[in-house]
Structure formats: C-alpha cells, structure tokens
Design a protein around this motif. Structure first.
Motif: not given
Length: 336
Positions: A123-147
């Motif tokens: 869980x990245x939380x309600x505001x997307x914790x960037x530290x957690x995101x980086x630690x998970x080392x994603x290959x691809x990040x997906x987002x929405x045009x309305x988000x």
C-alpha cells in the motif's frame, strides 16, 4: 529503473530538505524489504491461446497520452499510483507490486476485496509515498489521466511511466493496461463476460423503459448525481431512462440537496456511498442517515421500495465499479 535506488533516495532526501518537510517523512531505514513484495498472480487456469499471448513479443512500444515508451521485456514489477487504475490490473489477474489507497479500498469495497484476495500488493497510502515506491524498484509506473497523470515527468524519472487515457470507456482502458503487461487474451475474456453481464442487465431493464432511474452517490450532507453522459453504461447501454435536466458538473455529475430529489421524482434510485467519506465499519451508513428524513420518506422510489444500494466503486471510474453497477441492475430489477 532509470536510476539506482541509492541515487533516487539521495535525490529525494535533497528535495525534502529544500521543501522543509524532512522532519515529517519516513526514512528509508523503515522500509520493508523489497523481496517481500513478490507478485502473486492467482492460480486461475489459462487457455493455450491465452498462454501464447501472455508471453507476447517484447520489446513492444506502448503509446499513451504523454507519448510512448518501449518495454524491452514483459514487466513484472508494475506500480499503480492511482487506485482508479489498480482494479483494471486485478480484473486481469495481475497484482501490481504497489498501489495507492489499496488497503482502504479493499476494506470498503466487497468487489475490490474479492479480486484482491490472494494478491500481495504494497500500500502506497492515500497520497503515494514516494519512498515506498522507490524502495520497491518498479519497472513500470502506471497512472491515469484524471489522477496523477499531471505528475508524469516526476514519475518518469523514476521508471518508465505510462498514462492511461481515462476519457476512454472502461473496455478501452482495460485493453491498454493489458497491452502493458501482455494480458490481451485475458482482457478479451473479461470483456466477453462483461458484455454478457450487460446483456443480462438489459433484459431485466427492458421491462422498465417507461419508468425513470436515478443513480446517486450519498455524501452524507448531500448527493452527487451520476450523470448519464458520464455513466452511459447504466443508461443508454442498458436501456434505463434518465431524468431530464440533471446537473453535469465534474467527471461524475453535479451535487444536489435532498429537496432536488423530490423534484426529480425518480421511479427507481440506485445509490452508493462516497468512497472517501464512508466508514468501512459502517457500510451504508451515509445512506441510512436519510431514512428518517421527511423528504426522503416521501420520495416515490422510497415509498415503493425501489431504492437499491450498490458497491462504492460503482460511483467512480473503476472497471469493477461498472461490473458492480450492472450486477445491481440485474439483481435488483430482476427480482421485481
């Protein structure tokens, strides 16, 4: 990854200092070991045709609203930074390694919880914790045009990023996400089931063409109208008759007070709760608060016992929400 984890953590620490927010952030030392977030796709059977496509040709170039990206191999470590996109992965039987608002949504939505069962998603939380995101080392990040699509450049520095066009209808969004992860055959199966469900909802709705239907989100103090323009699947595509003159503000519809419902005088009301305001421990609490209100009690739909509750995802741009909404139409109107 476009940069090493160490480089990005150093960059993030520098930016936090500049913004004066360093004291309130979690440190990298508190992170969970990334190896604990191994993707666990559920063990559903896959046909031979599906298996062939699941190992589809890579590299492949994905075109999206902010340009295009070439994926050299089929990505396994995919991050979803908008919860509205996460259920598109889940319905494809794919678990993103991380997701914004994952636990909160799972606790409030039975259909989301059903599709999330057995999947390991951080869980990245309600505001997307960037530290957690980086630690998970994603290959691809997906987002929405309305988000978080407006933050594309920021995320694209961390890893290859894709912005899904949410002005498209739900089936087209699903196919675009399937293209990223090589799940096109699975998407076709899901869409076939979706079309079958829609036909079943059409069959029961056909008996009510002379009656009006209103789809609402209860916010507690007022309501948001789910406008036919934004939710054609519940009206035009199924065959239910909308009320003329509904407010069109925003991506959902306009907000109205209880008195407006009396003026609308719908024959049938389909209602869900505001996902951000509702309490997981009190399902339908934002709906039940109206039961003793004199205007509510005098609504035609209420008097005739033609008010039907829906999963909270039905009131937003979720694929699972549209499934839940169609199921509500089929199940409730089919009983009458």
């Amino acid at each position: 990854m476009k940069k090493s984890l160490t480089q990005w953590l150093s960059f993030l620490a520098f930016m936090i200092v500049l913004s004066g927010c360093g004291a309130g952030q979690n440190t990298a030392g508190e992170a969970t070991n990334a190896s604990q977030a191994v993707i666990q796709n559920s063990g559903g059977r896959t046909s031979g045709a599906a298996a062939k496509t699941e190992t589809a040709e890579y590299p492949r170039t994905i075109k999206h609203t902010m340009g295009e990206v070439t994926l050299k191999t089929k990505p396994q470590r995919v991050a979803s930074v908008d919860i509205m996109g996460t259920d598109y992965f889940l319905v494809l039987d794919f678990a993103p390694i991380v997701s914004e608002g994952y636990e909160s949504t799972r606790s409030k939505s039975p259909i989301f919880a059903k599709y999330a069962e057995g999947k390991d998603v951080k869980d990245l939380g309600g505001k997307t914790n960037l530290e957690t995101l980086l630690e998970m080392e994603p290959e691809v990040i997906v987002m929405t045009s309305t988000g978080k699509g407006s933050r594309f450049d920021e995320f694209n520095k961390m890893a290859d990023s894709v912005v899904i066009d949410f002005t498209l209808d739900a089936p087209d969004r699903l196919m675009k996400i399937a293209e990223i992860i090589g799940k096109e055959e699975k998407a076709k199966e899901v869409l076939a089931d979706f079309e079958q469900l829609k036909k079943e909802a059409q069959e029961v709705a056909s008996a009510y063409k002379a009656e009006t239907a209103l789809f609402l989100i209860s916010n507690g103090k007022d309501f948001t109208v789910m406008h036919p323009k934004n939710f054609p699947v519940y009206y035009e595509e199924v065959g239910l008759t909308p009320i003329a003159g509904l407010p069109e503000d925003g991506k959902i519809g306009g907000r109205v007070g209880i008195e407006a419902l009396s003026e609308f005088a719908p024959d049938h009301i389909f209602i869900t709760e505001n996902r951000r305001s509702m309490k997981a421990e009190d399902p339908d609490g934002l709906i039940h608060i109206w039961k003793d209100h004199p205007v509510w009690r005098n609504l035609k739909a209420v008097k005739n016992n033609q008010v039907y509750t829906m999963d909270t995802l039905a009131g937003d741009t979720f694929f699972l929400g549209q499934i839940a909404g169609l199921e509500a139409i089929k199940n409730h109107l089919g009983k009458k």
